[in-house]
Enzyme design. Structure first.
Site, short mmCIF file in Angstrom:
data_model
loop_
_atom_site.label_atom_id
_atom_site.label_comp_id
_atom_site.label_asym_id
_atom_site.label_seq_id
_atom_site.Cartn_x
_atom_site.Cartn_y
_atom_site.Cartn_z
N GLU A 197 5.22 -3.74 11.85
CA GLU A 197 3.91 -2.90 11.84
C GLU A 197 2.91 -3.85 11.05
O GLU A 197 3.16 -4.04 9.64
CB GLU A 197 4.20 -1.66 11.09
CG GLU A 197 2.87 -0.97 11.09
CD GLU A 197 2.75 0.08 9.74
OE1 GLU A 197 3.71 0.42 9.38
OE2 GLU A 197 1.63 0.53 9.68
N CYS B 295 -2.98 0.58 7.07
CA CYS B 295 -3.28 -0.03 8.56
C CYS B 295 -3.84 0.81 9.26
O CYS B 295 -4.50 0.42 10.38
CB CYS B 295 -1.82 -0.66 8.80
SG CYS B 295 -0.68 0.58 8.97
N ASN C 188 0.86 -1.29 -0.17
CA ASN C 188 -0.02 -0.06 0.15
C ASN C 188 1.03 1.12 -0.03
O ASN C 188 0.28 2.17 -0.21
CB ASN C 188 -1.15 -0.15 1.15
CG ASN C 188 -0.42 -0.06 2.48
OD1 ASN C 188 0.83 -0.45 2.45
ND2 ASN C 188 -1.27 0.37 3.66
O1 G3H Z 1 -0.57 1.15 5.99
C1 G3H Z 1 0.14 1.38 6.95
C2 G3H Z 1 0.83 2.92 6.99
O2 G3H Z 1 1.90 2.78 7.91
C3 G3H Z 1 -0.06 3.78 7.27
O3 G3H Z 1 0.58 5.15 6.89
O4 G3H Z 1 -1.35 6.66 8.23
O5 G3H Z 1 0.45 7.50 6.68
O6 G3H Z 1 -1.50 6.26 5.66
P1 G3H Z 1 -0.40 6.27 6.70
#
Ligand code: G3H
Length: 477
Positions: free
Chosen positions: A252, A286, A156
């Site tokens: 993560e 996430c 993603n």
């Molecule tokens: O999808 C996991 C990422 O760490 C989310 O990052 O909060 O900048 O979209 P973000």
């Protein structure tokens, strides 16, 4: 496009001797974006060995010299910005403007990482502070690299979340074996083309691509790997934790971030933040808001405002910069649909959505979701948001904490004392007060608890996680 992308070992771009490639299909049109190498275990081993050999010299270069390579990487990334953003869009179906922002955010992240590392200092201690100790004993502590870091990134954020591992690893004197998500690998490879152009010494960074079934466990269990930084699904994270040798792990993983809306909340603010938090990039984050707990007395008003706000959310192709875009693959779309179907069978109330065209799932809002529904607990990674009505804030806190996940949470309240009290009771790495759940700005500590991960990321914490303290004691005789 549709090129054949090579893997990268010891400064060389190579085709695999397996002669096997993996086709990367576009999530939003019937086309192959390109092909990546399905490498063998012995080729993965070569990558690890190359990193091992290169690490000795890399560690010896000065931090400023390592910083210069990374500054050159930034420059190349800026030159390739549009090309990389186009690849992100085509490969993982992210809106073009958001893909450009991802590259820009990555450039800022790498620059901040260089600057942070340059300004990190060790410490010294005098022996006399401890009972019976003496001033003639002095400890000097500074941080040293761990060795070879295995960086495994998700689809993603194929560029940003890869650089968030690679930059802190390299600046602190580690070398890297980088395994991008297969869907996202071409974006990752392009990012490394920029690093190659920056003249990085051979072996310092190696890119491996291939089937998880062939090289996944092999890489994780390999004795040449000294640290693993992984972002991805919780099941894979748990497998890594079981298989890895006794090495540091930072992970993560998934989330089921709640937004708790208290009766005194500014509902207009809450609605904007919830919709953006839940639905950007079709909820494939996430940190997306994945359930809303709302006090009964304001639930109807909140649902009506959310419904109105959802009418402004655009749906379609990433090439047209739409917010709701087709999900990464059919399996993911089927999974999301399964969660919606289960909730509706169990008498959730459909407010809007539940329409599907291929992998495109329209933004779906379900009210009166209850604890017996899968949607109350499972992570959709898609554009569906359950509203769970609660009688009291304590009920919302209890249900939030019953989740297997603990990444982030949002609390919407105009009573800052109450918001702080709730924040203190929520089991999550971070709690956002009156804002959506999100990782950035990228120097903030970013932590997953319970099934959401282990260790802390964020620029400084990531550097710390990829180094250890080394103490030298001087004894003055
Ligand atoms: O999808 C996991 C990422 O760490 C989310 O990052 O909060 O900048 O979209 P973000």
């Amino acid at each position: 496009m549709n090129s054949n992308y090579k893997f990268y070992v010891n400064g060389e771009w190579r085709e695999s001797q397996t002669k096997e490639v993996i086709e990367i299909r576009s999530p939003y049109k019937d086309a192959i974006v390109g092909k990546v190498q399905a490498i063998s275990q012995s080729e993965a081993d070569e990558a690890i060995q190359a990193a091992k050999v290169a690490q000795k010299d890399w560690e010896q270069t000065s931090i400023r010299e390592r910083g210069d390579y990374l500054y050159r990487w930034i420059k190349e990334l800026a030159t390739m910005k549009e090309e990389i953003a186009t690849t992100i869009m085509q490969e993982v179906g992210k809106g073009f403007n958001d893909a450009v922002k991802e590259v820009e955010r990555t450039i800022d992240l790498i620059r901040f990482t260089i600057e942070e590392a340059i300004h990190l200092y060790g410490e010294s201690m005098l022996g006399e502070n401890f009972p019976g100790g003496s001033r003639s004993k002095i400890a000097i502590s500074h941080r040293v690299p761990l060795g070879v870091v295995l960086a495994i990134s998700p689809f993603n954020y194929p560029v940003n979340l890869s650089a968030a591992k690679i930059a802190p690893a390299l600046i602190s004197g580690n070398t890297v074996v980088f395994k991008p998500a297969t869907q996202g690998a071409i974006s990752g490879i392009k990012m490394i083309e920029a690093l190659d152009k920056a003249g990085l010494p051979k072996g310092v960074l190696n890119v491996v691509t291939g089937h998880g079934s062939a090289i996944g466990n092999y890489l994780i269990e390999h004795p040449g790997i000294d640290m693993i930084s992984f972002t991805g699904g919780s099941e894979t994270g748990k497998r890594i934790a079981k298989l890895a040798n006794m090495i540091p792990l930072v992970m993560e993983l998934g989330g089921k971030d709640p937004a708790i809306v208290v009766k005194d909340a500014n509902l207009d603010l809450a609605v904007k933040q919830i919709v953006s938090g839940a639905f950007s990039y079709s909820g494939q984050r996430c940190t997306a808001i994945k359930r809303v707990f709302v006090e009964e007395s304001i639930a109807d008003e909140l649902v009506s405002k959310l419904t109105k706000e959802l009418e402004t959310v655009t749906i379609g192709s990433p090439e047209d910069n739409k917010t709701i875009v087709p999900l990464i693959d059919k399996k993911s779309a089927d999974f999301v649909q399964g969660l919606i179907d289960d909730a509706l069978e169990k008498k959730a109330v459909l407010i809007t959505g539940n329409k599907r065209e291929g992998n495109l799932i329209y933004p779906t809002l379900l009210d009166h979701v209850t604890a017996d529904m899968r949607l109350a607990w499972e992570e959709p990674f898609g554009p569906v948001l359950p509203i769970i009505r609660v009688k009291t804030v304590d009920e919302a806190i209890d249900m939030s904490n019953q989740s297997e996940y603990g990444l982030q949470a949002s609390i919407f309240s105009q009573d800052i004392d109450q918001a702080f009290t709730i924040a203190g009771k929520i089991q999550a790495g971070s709690v956002q007060i009156n804002g959506r759940t999100e990782r950035g700005p990228d120097h903030f500590p970013f932590i997953g608890t319970k099934g959401s991960g282990m260790g802390t990321q964020g620029v400084k914490r990531s550097i710390e996680s990829m180094t250890r303290e080394k103490v030298t004691v001087i004894n003055i005789n």
